[in-house]
Design a protein around this motif. Structure first.
Motif, PDB file in Angstrom:
ATOM      1  N   ARG A  20       2.968   6.933   5.125  1.00  0.00           N
ATOM      2  CA  ARG A  20       2.848   8.007   6.114  1.00  0.00           C
ATOM      3  C   ARG A  20       4.184   8.353   6.764  1.00  0.00           C
ATOM      4  N   THR A  26       2.519  18.592   9.880  1.00  0.00           N
ATOM      5  CA  THR A  26       1.282  19.034   9.230  1.00  0.00           C
ATOM      6  C   THR A  26       1.265  20.548   9.066  1.00  0.00           C
ATOM      7  N   PHE A  94      -0.667  10.014   3.511  1.00  0.00           N
ATOM      8  CA  PHE A  94      -0.564  10.852   4.707  1.00  0.00           C
ATOM      9  C   PHE A  94      -1.677  11.890   4.795  1.00  0.00           C
ATOM     10  N   GLY A 178       1.874  11.578   0.245  1.00  0.00           N
ATOM     11  CA  GLY A 178       2.544  10.914   1.352  1.00  0.00           C
ATOM     12  C   GLY A 178       3.954  10.511   0.969  1.00  0.00           C
TER      13      GLY A 178
END
Length: 200
Positions: A20, A26, A94, A178
Motif C-alpha cells: 500500500r 485515490t 492498495f 498496489g
C-alpha cells in the motif's frame, strides 16, 4: 523506430507481492483508470466495458467475499488455509478494479446488426482484454504493480449485492493493484519462428 510502448509493455508484469506504499492519490488513480478504459478500443465504438474501482474498506470487503465464498468450495481446512493465504495477498494490495461487460449493450448491437450478431460477444471479450491491458500498462508506467484474477462467476451474486452492481453488468475479471514489494520472476518466451509467420 519508436519503442516506448514496447518498453512500457515490458514493465506490465504479473506482480503478486503488492503493498500500500502508493504515491498517487485515490483521485489520481481513479482518473488514470477511467481514462485508460475510455481510450481502449471497442467494436462499433459500442463501449461495452464497465469498471468498479475499490479502495480502502471496499477493497478489503471484496476479498473477504472471495474468502467466504471459497470456504464453501474448498474441501478441507489445510487446503482452505492455503487458499486464504493466497487471497490475503490480494487483499494486502492498495485497491481493486472489477471489470464488467454491459450485456444490454452487447444484446442491443446483436439486434441492430444481425449480420454480425454472432460476433458481438467475442468482440466484447476482445474489448475487455484491451481495457485490462491499457489499465495494467498505465499502472505499470506509474510504478504500480497489478495482477489479474478470475473468481467470477463464483462471487458474482455476493459482489452484486455488496456493491449494488446493475443486473446487466457481467463480471469478467478482478485486478488488484498496489506498490511493488518484490518484482516478477523472469519471463520465458517461445521461439519467434513457432509464433509468427511473415510474408514479403
Amino acid at each position: 523506430m519508436e519503442t516506448k510502448f514496447i518498453e512500457l509493455s515490458k514493465q506490465r508484469r504479473t506482480i503478486y507481492n503488492l503493498g500500500r506504499n502508493v504515491k498517487l492519490s485515490t483521485g489520481e488513480l481513479t482518473k488514470l483508470i477511467q481514462e485508460s478504459i475510455k481510450q481502449a478500443p471497442t467494436s462499433f465504438n459500442n463501449q461495452t466495458q464497465r469498471a468498479v474501482i475499490l479502495f480502502g474498506d471496499a477493497h478489503e470487503k471484496l476479498w473477504d467475499i472471495v474468502i467466504d465464498r471459497l470456504k464453501q468450495e474448498v474441501p478441507d481446512e489445510a487446503a482452505f488455509a492455503k487458499t486464504t493465504a493466497k487471497v490475503n495477498a490480494f487483499k494486502a494490495a492498495f485497491g481493486t478494479i472489477l471489470f464488467y461487460t454491459e450485456t444490454k449493450t452487447v444484446k442491443q448491437f446483436e439486434e441492430n446488426f444481425p449480420l454480425y450478431a454472432a460476433n458481438f460477444q467475442d468482440w466484447s471479450e476482445q474489448s475487455q482484454g484491451g481495457a485490462q491491458q491499457a489499465v495494467w500498462t498505465s499502472l505499470a508506467e506509474n510504478g504500480i504493480g497489478a495482477n489479474l484474477q478470475h473468481y467470477n462467476p463464483l462471487i458474482d451474486d455476493e459482489v452484486r449485492a455488496a456493491f449494488n452492481i446493475p443486473g446487466s453488468w457481467k463480471l469478467r475479471a478482478e485486478m488488484d493493484f498496489g506498490s511493488i514489494e518484490s518484482p516478477a520472476d523472469a519471463k520465458d518466451y517461445m521461439a519467434d519462428d513457432d509464433r509468427f509467420l511473415v510474408f514479403k
